[in-house]
Scaffold this active site. Structure first.
Site, PDB file in Angstrom:
ATOM      1  N   HIS A  34       0.814  -1.227   0.000  1.00 23.56           N
ATOM      2  CA  HIS A  34       0.000   0.000   0.000  1.00 23.56           C
ATOM      3  C   HIS A  34       0.847   1.277   0.000  1.00 23.56           C
ATOM      4  O   HIS A  34       0.353   2.341   0.330  1.00 23.56           O
ATOM      5  CB  HIS A  34      -0.967   0.023   1.203  1.00 23.56           C
ATOM      6  CG  HIS A  34      -2.016  -1.049   1.130  1.00 23.56           C
ATOM      7  ND1 HIS A  34      -3.308  -0.796   0.724  1.00 23.56           N
ATOM      8  CD2 HIS A  34      -1.958  -2.369   1.393  1.00 23.56           C
ATOM      9  CE1 HIS A  34      -4.013  -1.926   0.761  1.00 23.56           C
ATOM     10  NE2 HIS A  34      -3.206  -2.903   1.158  1.00 23.56           N
ATOM     11  N   ASP A  36       2.256   2.371  -2.780  1.00 25.37           N
ATOM     12  CA  ASP A  36       2.236   3.000  -4.121  1.00 25.37           C
ATOM     13  C   ASP A  36       1.330   4.225  -4.173  1.00 25.37           C
ATOM     14  O   ASP A  36       1.725   5.274  -4.642  1.00 25.37           O
ATOM     15  CB  ASP A  36       1.937   1.997  -5.243  1.00 25.37           C
ATOM     16  CG  ASP A  36       0.542   1.388  -5.222  1.00 25.37           C
ATOM     17  OD1 ASP A  36      -0.109   1.412  -4.159  1.00 25.37           O
ATOM     18  OD2 ASP A  36       0.108   0.878  -6.278  1.00 25.37           O
ATOM     19  N   GLY A 119      -7.363 -12.649  -9.266  1.00 32.20           N
ATOM     20  CA  GLY A 119      -7.909 -12.221  -7.984  1.00 32.20           C
ATOM     21  C   GLY A 119      -7.128 -12.736  -6.793  1.00 32.20           C
ATOM     22  O   GLY A 119      -7.683 -12.919  -5.714  1.00 32.20           O
ATOM     23  N   ASP A 169       1.032  -2.168 -10.307  1.00 29.69           N
ATOM     24  CA  ASP A 169       0.824  -3.375 -11.104  1.00 29.69           C
ATOM     25  C   ASP A 169       1.235  -3.178 -12.558  1.00 29.69           C
ATOM     26  O   ASP A 169       1.956  -3.996 -13.130  1.00 29.69           O
ATOM     27  CB  ASP A 169      -0.654  -3.794 -11.064  1.00 29.69           C
ATOM     28  CG  ASP A 169      -1.106  -4.100  -9.652  1.00 29.69           C
ATOM     29  OD1 ASP A 169      -0.249  -4.122  -8.751  1.00 29.69           O
ATOM     30  OD2 ASP A 169      -2.323  -4.297  -9.451  1.00 29.69           O
TER      31      ASP A 169
HETATM   32  P1  ADP Z   1      -5.674  -9.441  -9.764  1.00 26.07           P
HETATM   33  O1  ADP Z   1      -5.247  -8.386 -10.708  1.00 26.07           O
HETATM   34  O2  ADP Z   1      -5.103  -9.268  -8.395  1.00 26.07           O
HETATM   35  O3  ADP Z   1      -5.450 -10.829 -10.262  1.00 26.07           O
HETATM   36  P2  ADP Z   1      -8.240  -8.244 -10.267  1.00 26.07           P
HETATM   37  O4  ADP Z   1      -9.545  -8.377  -9.599  1.00 26.07           O
HETATM   38  O5  ADP Z   1      -7.605  -6.897 -10.336  1.00 26.07           O
HETATM   39  O6  ADP Z   1      -7.252  -9.295  -9.570  1.00 26.07           O
HETATM   40  O7  ADP Z   1      -8.359  -8.742 -11.776  1.00 26.07           O
HETATM   41  C1  ADP Z   1      -8.919 -10.014 -12.053  1.00 26.07           C
HETATM   42  C2  ADP Z   1      -9.823  -9.912 -13.264  1.00 26.07           C
HETATM   43  O8  ADP Z   1      -9.055  -9.635 -14.441  1.00 26.07           O
HETATM   44  C3  ADP Z   1     -10.548 -11.206 -13.575  1.00 26.07           C
HETATM   45  O9  ADP Z   1     -11.728 -11.314 -12.816  1.00 26.07           O
HETATM   46  C4  ADP Z   1     -10.836 -11.047 -15.071  1.00 26.07           C
HETATM   47  O10 ADP Z   1     -11.944 -10.217 -15.288  1.00 26.07           O
HETATM   48  C5  ADP Z   1      -9.601 -10.314 -15.561  1.00 26.07           C
HETATM   49  N1  ADP Z   1      -8.586 -11.265 -16.047  1.00 26.07           N
HETATM   50  C6  ADP Z   1      -7.352 -11.437 -15.552  1.00 26.07           C
HETATM   51  N2  ADP Z   1      -6.668 -12.395 -16.233  1.00 26.07           N
HETATM   52  C7  ADP Z   1      -7.499 -12.839 -17.177  1.00 26.07           C
HETATM   53  C8  ADP Z   1      -7.390 -13.842 -18.212  1.00 26.07           C
HETATM   54  N3  ADP Z   1      -6.292 -14.565 -18.377  1.00 26.07           N
HETATM   55  N4  ADP Z   1      -8.459 -14.024 -19.020  1.00 26.07           N
HETATM   56  C9  ADP Z   1      -9.572 -13.288 -18.855  1.00 26.07           C
HETATM   57  N5  ADP Z   1      -9.741 -12.363 -17.895  1.00 26.07           N
HETATM   58  C10 ADP Z   1      -8.726 -12.128 -17.066  1.00 26.07           C
HETATM   59 MG    MG Z   2      -5.635  -6.318 -10.511  1.00 28.21          MG
END
Ligand code: ADP
Ligand code: MG
Length: 379
Positions: A34, A36, A119, A169
């Site tokens: 946190h 950033d 996620g 990120d």
């Molecule tokens: P994090 O970035 O920490 O993994 P986020 O909630 O910010 O979590 O982002 C996750 C979302 O990004 C997923 O729910 C989806 O909508 C999208 N996403 C990430 N990677 C993919 C992928 N390989 N294919 C499709 N959607 C993806």
């Molecule tokens: Mg994310």
């Protein structure tokens, strides 16, 4: 294996073969939770868990895509980019942010395949955005440096998706250099490559518990940091020292004071950790990690019971040098520093102890430093 799988999926969905491949890494913060959005420092590692996009240009302005991990198709027209409240919005958002800069965009067919867990705090969203930006750049025939690309992908996530995340990120995903961690200054967005001592390996320990509270609590923490900075009369918490904070502690609401104590301490730990990892100073790495976790638990209050159970498992396992939270907290992945020769014993012990205490099977795996987003050479 992975390449064959994606090639086969491309043939099945679109016919023929992709003409270009893009990749972008996920990331794990080695120190700096946190910090950033407080315009401080983060020691970040772009990791060998990556999103790949295999694409082929289209001439009709359509973007057609298949997300292999989700077994889901989506498409849109570049002349009318509308939110649909689904994963494809990350692609739409990047197209929207690039188009807003006046950059010419071509449509494409694409298969998306990722080894970044979604996620879980390793930033699958930025890996998706940045790999897609690389495709648009290659097909559009224009140049763009990593820093600008990161900022535009952040804009997609902030303004198109509507998530108020900081720059960490997208910067990590765009600006990685193979073999190195990155020290990122979130105020001037400068980066410095950081060498991690050879015999220290970075291991992800995924609690496999969902980050349910993360969205709302994240916003609350941001607001509390802003409140603290305003009371202290600084532009961002980055500008305050621990001594200044303690001198004015009585002026801050107790909860805001705790948040500020964590951020100011964490920011100092980033610089100390950068030195300690480069020098292979195991004792110092361990102490800094323990302080970071204690602050996350007691001051910033972003630790779930599953994270506390995982921390216990990580610190007791053979070969453990240090362990702490990763990402925003509230479940998801954690990170450990482990002696290279003890990797198997470490993984087995962490899995066993965590499963015994929570009933959940975790995922434990080493990661390597990865280069930033770019085209892949697929011969
Ligand atoms: P994090 O970035 O920490 O993994 P986020 O909630 O910010 O979590 O982002 C996750 C979302 O990004 C997923 O729910 C989806 O909508 C999208 N996403 C990430 N990677 C993919 C992928 N390989 N294919 C499709 N959607 C993806
Ligand atoms: Mg994310």
């Amino acid at each position: 294996m992975r390449r064959e799988l994606v090639t086969r999926l491309f043939r099945e969905k679109f016919g023929g073969a992709p003409e270009l491949w893009a990749r972008a890494p996920g990331r794990v913060d080695l120190m700096g939770s946190h910090t950033d959005y407080n315009l401080g420092f983060v020691l970040t590692l772009p990791i060998s868990r990556e999103t790949w996009v295999a694409a082929r240009a289209r001439d009709d302005g359509q973007v057609r895509m298949f997300a292999a991990n989700l077994d889901s198709e989506d498409c849109f027209d570049l002349t009318s980019i509308q939110r649909r409240a689904c994963w494809g919005d990350y692609v739409r958002g990047v197209a929207w942010a690039l188009a807003a800069e006046g950059l010419p965009l071509r449509g494409f067919d694409a298969v998306i395949h990722s080894t970044v867990p979604t996620g879980s705090g390793l930033s699958s969203s930025a890996a998706l955005e940045c790999s897609i930006a690389v495709v648009f750049r290659a097909l559009g025939g224009w140049e763009m440096g990593g820093a600008r690309m990161a900022r535009l992908c952040l804009r997609a996530e902030n303004e198109f998706i509507g998530l108020n995340c900081g720059i960490l990120d997208q910067f990590s995903s765009c600006l990685g250099r193979a073999g190195c961690a990155l020290l990122l200054d979130c105020r001037d967005l400068s980066t410095r490559a950081v060498h991690v001592a050879e015999a220290i390996r970075v291991v992800i320990c995924d609690t496999k518990s969902p980050r349910e509270l993360a969205g709302g609590e994240y916003g609350v923490r941001r607001a509390q940091c802003e409140e603290g900075a305003a009371i202290l009369g600084v532009a961002a918490l980055r500008d305050a020292t621990a001594a200044e904070l303690e001198a004015r502690a009585a002026e801050l609401p107790p909860e805001v004071l705790k948040r500020c104590r964590f951020i100011i301490g964490e920011n100092e730990r980033v610089l100390a950790m950068t030195e300690a990892l480069a020098a292979g100073d195991r004792g110092r790495v361990g102490r800094l990690c323990s302080e970071s976790f204690a602050g996350a638990r007691d001051l910033y209050e972003i630790c779930s019971p599953s994270m506390i159970a995982m921390m216990d498992a990580m610190t007791r396992a053979p070969g453990s040098i240090g362990a702490r939270q990763a990402g925003a907290g509230f479940g998801g992945c954690m990170v450990a520093f482990v002696e290279a020769g003890e990797m198997d014993a470490f993984s087995a012990a962490v899995s066993e102890r965590y499963r015994m205490s929570t009933g959940v099977q975790p995922e434990v795996y080493p990661v390597e430093p990865a280069a930033g987003a770019g085209l892949m050479d697929v011969a």
